[in-house]
Design an enzyme around this catalytic site. Structure first.
Site, short mmCIF file in Angstrom:
data_model
loop_
_atom_site.label_atom_id
_atom_site.label_comp_id
_atom_site.label_asym_id
_atom_site.label_seq_id
_atom_site.Cartn_x
_atom_site.Cartn_y
_atom_site.Cartn_z
N ASP A 1 1.05 -1.27 -0.09
CA ASP A 1 -0.09 -0.01 -0.09
C ASP A 1 0.90 1.07 0.05
O ASP A 1 2.07 1.14 0.13
CB ASP A 1 -0.92 0.03 1.18
N ASP B 1 0.56 3.57 2.18
CA ASP B 1 0.16 4.24 3.59
C ASP B 1 -0.87 5.27 3.51
O ASP B 1 -1.74 4.73 3.00
CB ASP B 1 1.68 4.72 4.22
N1 LIG Z 1 1.18 1.20 5.68
C1 LIG Z 1 1.75 0.33 6.77
N2 LIG Z 1 2.31 0.96 7.86
C2 LIG Z 1 2.71 0.36 8.55
N3 LIG Z 1 2.72 -1.16 8.59
C3 LIG Z 1 2.36 -1.65 7.16
N4 LIG Z 1 2.31 -2.84 6.70
C4 LIG Z 1 1.74 -2.84 5.56
N5 LIG Z 1 1.30 -1.81 5.33
C5 LIG Z 1 1.81 -0.79 6.26
#
Ligand SMILES: Nc1ncnc2[nH]cnc12
Ligand SMILES: CSC[C@H]1O[C@H](OP(=O)(O)O)[C@H](O)[C@@H]1O
Length: 288
Positions: free
Chosen positions: A205, A207
């Protein structure tokens, strides 16, 4: 012996033969699960699901010391960590595999050392992952037609909540590449235990900073992980024989991390602490 620590979405290793689960106890408490022993194309390895088989442990609840201690007791010399991470860079889109080479530690409430209270040690963390193992993974991946990015800074946050937008922007301003919640203290403890540690971070992703992408959700992470599971399993299969065949591992500097690290003189060390350290620091403590 190779140990694989599987993160979110990685609860087994496909194609593992002759499997059995074995509970190993540790003076540091309860590990995330028993160890799964098995053979992949004839080569023995052990697997530990970081959050437990049923994913019942949150990143801050994992007993990282016990996990590393039991892997050491099982004879593991090389650890491959597989993790889900968020991307902090436009070019690291979901589906990208990053082989992490640096960390910034923003975790706040974790046991991050085997040492202290009777035996103090300070190991170097300048290069926190094993460069030899990381290169082997990169080469094996290329051989299997899997693109990986060699090198990247992983921001380790406490969680379990995801970051605020202000935090995410700050980590981007620090030039971090990916964000996750688990590789620290794991990498620090592996170094103290004189084990080679490499981390395959699978981007799931953006974030919450990317204006054209929704904020991260668990559902989104699981969807991307499922799409990439085959690729991750293929990479593991490809790299295991390379690690087994790499004899230079025996002289890798990770395996001698404690050589000049213990500052408490032998006569002043607490015998109870020394007993606790029998596996992780056995090599150096036997020398006196
Ligand atoms: N955006 C994110 N922040 C922290 N841990 C994660 N693991 C997968 N995506 C994450
Ligand atoms: C389920 S998403 C958040 C979770 O996933 C990552 O864990 P792991 O490194 O074990 O794959 C991240 O660090 C969070 O713990």
């Amino acid at each position: 012996m190779i140990g694989i620590i599987g993160g979110s979405g990685i609860y087994n290793i496909e194609g593992l033969k002759d499997i059995h689960w074995k509970t190993i106890s540790s003076p540091f408490g309860t590990p995330s699960d028993a160890l799964l022993y098995g053979k992949l194309n004839g080569e023995e390895l052990v697997f530990l699901p970081r959050h437990g088989r049923d994913h019942k442990l949150s990143p801050g609840e994992i007993n990282y010391r016990a996990n590393i201690d039991v892997l050491k007791r099982a004879g593991v010399t090389d650890i491959l960590s597989v993790s889900a991470v968020g991307s902090l860079k436009e070019n690291l889109s979901p589906g990208t595999f990053v082989i992490v080479d640096q960390y910034i530690d923003r975790t706040v409430s974790r046991e991050r050392s085997f040492f202290g209270k009777g035996c103090v040690a300070h190991v170097s963390m300048a290069h926190p992952t094993c460069r030899r193992l990381s290169r082997l993974i990169h080469q094996a991946a290329a051989h299997a037609g899997i693109g990986t990015v060699l090198g990247g800074t992983y921001l380790a946050m406490e969680g379990p909540q995801f970051s605020t937008l202000a935090e995410s922007e700050m980590y981007r301003s620090w030039n971090c590449d990916v964000i996750g919640m688990t590789n620290i203290p794991e990498a620090k403890l592996a170094r103290e235990a004189e084990m080679c540690y490499a981390s395959i971070a699978m981007v799931t992703d953006y974030d919450c900073w990317h204006p054209e992408h929704d904020q991260v959700t668990v559902q989104q992470i699981i969807r991307i992980l499922t799409e990439n599971a085959l690729k991750a399993q293929k990479l593991v299969k490809e790299v295991i024989p390379q690690i087994h065949n790499d004899l230079s591992g025996q002289s890798c500097s990770c395996r001698f991390a404690l050589e000049n690290a213990i500052i408490t003189a032998p006569d002043n060390r607490d015998p109870d602490k020394i007993r606790e350290l029998d596996a992780v620091a056995g090599r150096i403590l036997k020398k006196g």
